[in-house]
Each structure stands twice: as structure tokens, then as C-alpha cells.
Write a protein that holds these residues in place. Sequence first.
Motif, PDB file in Angstrom:
ATOM      1  N   ASP A   1       1.186  -1.174  -0.084  1.00  0.00           N
ATOM      2  CA  ASP A   1      -0.121   0.348   0.026  1.00  0.00           C
ATOM      3  C   ASP A   1       0.247   1.363  -0.267  1.00  0.00           C
ATOM      4  OD1 ASP A   1      -2.346  -1.289   0.026  1.00  0.00           O
ATOM      5  OD2 ASP A   1      -2.263  -1.722   2.351  1.00  0.00           O
TER       6      ASP A   1
ATOM      7  N   SER B   1       2.814  11.100   5.064  1.00  0.00           N
ATOM      8  CA  SER B   1       1.317  10.514   5.282  1.00  0.00           C
ATOM      9  C   SER B   1       1.865   9.762   3.519  1.00  0.00           C
ATOM     10  CB  SER B   1       0.279  11.447   5.401  1.00  0.00           C
ATOM     11  OG  SER B   1       0.474  12.072   5.287  1.00  0.00           O
TER      12      SER B   1
ATOM     13  N   VAL C   1       1.016   6.909   1.569  1.00  0.00           N
ATOM     14  CA  VAL C   1      -0.054   5.459   1.840  1.00  0.00           C
ATOM     15  C   VAL C   1      -1.272   5.517   0.427  1.00  0.00           C
ATOM     16  CG1 VAL C   1      -1.781   5.083   3.570  1.00  0.00           C
ATOM     17  CG2 VAL C   1       0.593   5.759   4.668  1.00  0.00           C
TER      18      VAL C   1
ATOM     19  N   ARG D   1      -2.753   2.068   5.769  1.00  0.00           N
ATOM     20  CA  ARG D   1      -1.176   2.488   6.258  1.00  0.00           C
ATOM     21  C   ARG D   1      -0.581   1.417   5.321  1.00  0.00           C
ATOM     22  NH1 ARG D   1       0.366  -1.786  11.547  1.00  0.00           N
ATOM     23  NH2 ARG D   1       0.031  -3.139  10.484  1.00  0.00           N
ATOM     24  N   ALA D   2       0.465   2.267   5.669  1.00  0.00           N
ATOM     25  CA  ALA D   2       1.632   1.641   4.295  1.00  0.00           C
ATOM     26  C   ALA D   2       2.669   0.765   4.937  1.00  0.00           C
ATOM     27  CB  ALA D   2       2.173   2.556   3.559  1.00  0.00           C
TER      28      ALA D   2
ATOM     29  N   ARG E   1       0.963   5.257   9.175  1.00  0.00           N
ATOM     30  CA  ARG E   1      -0.262   5.516   8.830  1.00  0.00           C
ATOM     31  C   ARG E   1      -0.511   6.688   8.177  1.00  0.00           C
ATOM     32  NH1 ARG E   1       0.899   5.154  14.656  1.00  0.00           N
ATOM     33  NH2 ARG E   1      -0.335   7.270  14.607  1.00  0.00           N
ATOM     34  N   ALA E   2      -1.940   6.215   7.556  1.00  0.00           N
ATOM     35  CA  ALA E   2      -2.538   7.454   6.881  1.00  0.00           C
ATOM     36  C   ALA E   2      -2.551   9.073   7.328  1.00  0.00           C
ATOM     37  CB  ALA E   2      -3.408   7.370   6.442  1.00  0.00           C
TER      38      ALA E   2
ATOM     39  N   SER F   1       4.347   6.550  12.328  1.00  0.00           N
ATOM     40  CA  SER F   1       5.012   6.003  11.590  1.00  0.00           C
ATOM     41  C   SER F   1       5.995   4.893  12.673  1.00  0.00           C
ATOM     42  CB  SER F   1       6.043   6.155  10.618  1.00  0.00           C
ATOM     43  OG  SER F   1       7.406   6.823  11.438  1.00  0.00           O
TER      44      SER F   1
END
Length: 552
Positions: free
Chosen positions: A9, A52, A55, A61-62, A99-100, A104
Amino acid sequence: MLTALSIRDVVLIEALDLDFSDGLGVLTGETGAGKSILLDALGLVLGARGDSALVRGGAGRAGVTATFEIASAPLEALLADNDIEHEAGEPLILRRTLRADGGSRAFVNDQPVSAGLLREIAPLLVEIHGQHDDRGLLNPRGHRALLDAFGRIDTGAVAAAHRAWREATAALEAARAELEAAARDREWLEHAVNELTALAPEPGEEEALADRRRTMQRAEKIADDLNAIEGWIEGSEGGLAQLRQAARVLERIAGDHAALAEALAAIDRAIIEGSTAEDRLREARAALAFDPRSLEEDEARLFDLRGMARKHRVQPDDLAALAAELAGKLERIEAGEGGIAALEQRLEEARAAYADTAAALSAARKEAAARLDAAVAGELAPLKLDAARFRTVVAELDEGQWGAAGRDRVEFEVSTNPGAPFGALTRIASGGELSRFILALKVALAEQGAAATMIFDEIDRGVGGAVASAIGERLARLAERTQLLVVTHSPQVAARGRRHLLIAKSHDGTVTRTGVAALDEAQRREEIARMLSGAEITPEARAQAERLLEAA
């Protein structure tokens, strides 16, 4: 060496798992396919700022995981210093989630760490060289170390000389500060030393005086009792004298009855024990004898010692050491500039020794710089930089900047056109030129300063033909020593790859995704033909692709 990269993602990448091998790996794809996303993902797991915007839209989240094989003593030491568990021979796994909302987390071998630690680890694992890279070869702060590594220059002697110089400086400064402070207190020092000298305290003296005083005070209290006991035991009327008289009488009549003989024996035993008691009493009286004048003198001495200790805020037993310390300070004042002059001479000698050693180091660096300049110059013409010039500047720093690594500032400079002034790489070279200068430097420096994995981002932009072939040949040469990954638009470079990854976008009508596929030999030939001909792949392009692959 980077062995695996797992991405979840990140921008247009939904899920991607890649394996890598040693040697030269190439990544190709059409413009806009998402090659930069791979580098952004790798940068994230190597400690880059977590934005962000990385993402993927709609995802919470990535995540990126990178696996490395390592054989680096500095990296092992860094891991140990940060209590990161890592068994020798086992892979090192870096992981980063984003996270979006922008938060992190970072992990090394599943142990939580800071992004800052990832940034410390990163240079020991990967070098990324691109047109906007400000690290590695482009950072002048690392140029001196690179030159020393290239010339195999040992800076140990300079470091030792610098340490001796620093110690001599500190000793002189301390002596001057002490002398100045002591000189301000000279009158007090003279008075204190005279007082302590007159008192002449000795270690342990207070305890000895206190014990003797207690003994004499106790003796004074029991003197009457001892006198009474002496009267009862000793003298013509004492108990022992009467027992002896009784014994003499019993000796005459003991034969008349057995009980009398036994009585005589008992009295004899009593006389013996009484004599022993008499001897012990005399010893006690001698030990407990006291002279009122001696008691008075001891008490006065104790008062003086304790008073002096309170005055100087030390224990009485420390007065002798204090006297020696203050006398030493006074002696140093009286010695005056003699001691300072000796320290100044020592400092001057240490500075001269450092200057001589640093001068020899500078000469070695200038000789190595000339060899490096020649090596880089030999790489420029084939890379279509024949009008450019490269030089390694070795300049003396101001004395305030001299250090354990010497007195030199080292910086790589270039001039891209005849007659143009030299300047720093980042200020003078254009994007395409910059990447080629980096490649020329890397080839010249060979293994010196290289991480286990090197990545070049579009080093061949704006060139083709023979120049692209020269770039490919040099990349292949570098890849013999280290793992090399190259993002390229050049078929000549792509043909040199040991492993070829194709980056492409796909659409399902609603969602656009970026994917990466490993190509086999037939697919490689087709991709290189596409790079040669464009949208429509011609037989001529396929034939040319075949020739490039065979030549590689």
C-alpha cells in the motif's frame, strides 16, 4: 546485500514482493510507470521522512520490509551498541510502517527502533545516487575519508600527535588557571600553611589522643578503688600477709592431722592466686596511671586539631594532607613562571610534532589526489564528459580547525566546460552530468567507501549510443565488486543486467496499480527492443536487442 523487498500500500503499489541477487540488476519501464515509487519505498525503510502521501489511497497504512545479507563489522558494532539482537550469518530485516495520519513505526529484526537509527544503519547497507542526492560522494564532509581510503593513507600517527598536543594544551591551561587562582589567595595560603606547619598534624593523631584521654579519665575515676584494694591485699596488714602467717603456723602442725595438711595446701593455693592478683593489680595501676598535666595537654591538643579541621572543613585526619596540598600550591606560586615556561615549551614541541606529522599526511593526500584525478579523468571521455575536468582540492584549514584527521580540507570539484571555473559537484554539474561524474568517481574509487548495495537512479538520462554503452560497461565492472541496482532508460545499460525487472502500470477500469515483474530471456529481449524502437517493436529492434544481449 539487498535480498528481498516487500511493499504494501505505497502510492500505486498494492502488494509487491521482490527478490534480488548479486551483480547488476536493472529496472526498466515506460516513463510514469512508477520506478520512483520503488526508490521512495526503499527510502522509507531506510529512515527517510515518513510522508503520509506515500500511503495508497483508501488504505489505512503503508508498510515496507527490506531484507539484507550483511558482513560488515561497523554495522555489527552499531547493532550491538543499540542492543539489537543479530546472529552472525542471519539476515537483517528492516521494517517501517506509515499510517495515513502520518504516524510511523520502525523495526530492526522485529525490535522497535527509531527512524533515526534506521538512518544511521542505511549508509552501511545502501548507497543511493541520483540527480538530487545530497549524500555519499556529493557531501564534501565525506571526501577526505574517501581520498584516504583510495590512497590507503593511515592517519593514526596524526591522531596520536593531535592527542599529545591537546593534552599539552590542557595541562598548560590548567596550570595557568591554578596559578592565577592561587596567586589571588597567596596571603591566605601563607597564613594557612604557617598555621598548619606550626600545628604539625599527623594522620591518626586525633584517634590516638582521644583514646589516651579516655584511658586517663577512667583511671582518675577508679584511683580510690585501686588504693583500697591495695590496702586489703598488700602490706603487713593485708590479706596476703595474714595468709602467709597462717601458712607458717600450719606448716608446724600439719603432721598432726590430715585435715590440717589439706588446709595448708588450700592456703598455699590461695597465696599463689593472691600473688597473681597482686601482680595484675600492679600492671593495671601502671597502665592506668595518669598525670593531670599530661591529660590537660592532650585535651588542649585535641581542641586545636578539631578546631583547625572545622576551620578548613576537613576531617582531623586530613589536616596533614591539606597542609601538603596548600604548601604545594604555595610552592607553585613561588616557582612562578618557571613551571609555566616548561609547560609552554612542552606545548610548543607537541604542536610542532603535530604540524610535521600533519604536513606529511597532507603530502600523502596530495599525491593520492593526483592519482585519483588521473583515474577519474580516464573515465570522463567515454562518458561524453571529455570537455569536463575533475580535481581533488586538498587545502589547509585554519589552525582552529586542525584535528585528529589532519589539517586538510578535501573536496571534489569539477569544471564542465573549457575555461569555466571549478566548483562543487552539486553547483556545477547538470542532472545528467552529475550522475556520470558520480559513476566516474565510483569506478575510480572502486571498492573504497562503497556500501554492499549501490543504486543509481537514471544515470544514463540524456545520453545514448556509445556513451550509454560506456556507462553500461562501467556499471557492469562495478557490479563485480558490489550489488548494483540501476533504474535505466538505456537499452545498452539494460542489456548488461544480470537480472531484469520491468515496472509497469495496469488499470482495471477503476484502480490504477503499479507492478514489477522479473523477465526471462525472451521477455528481456522484447523489453530491450521496446526501449530501442518505442511503442511499435520492429524486427530490426528485436535484432538489435539480440546483438546487445550477446555483446553483454
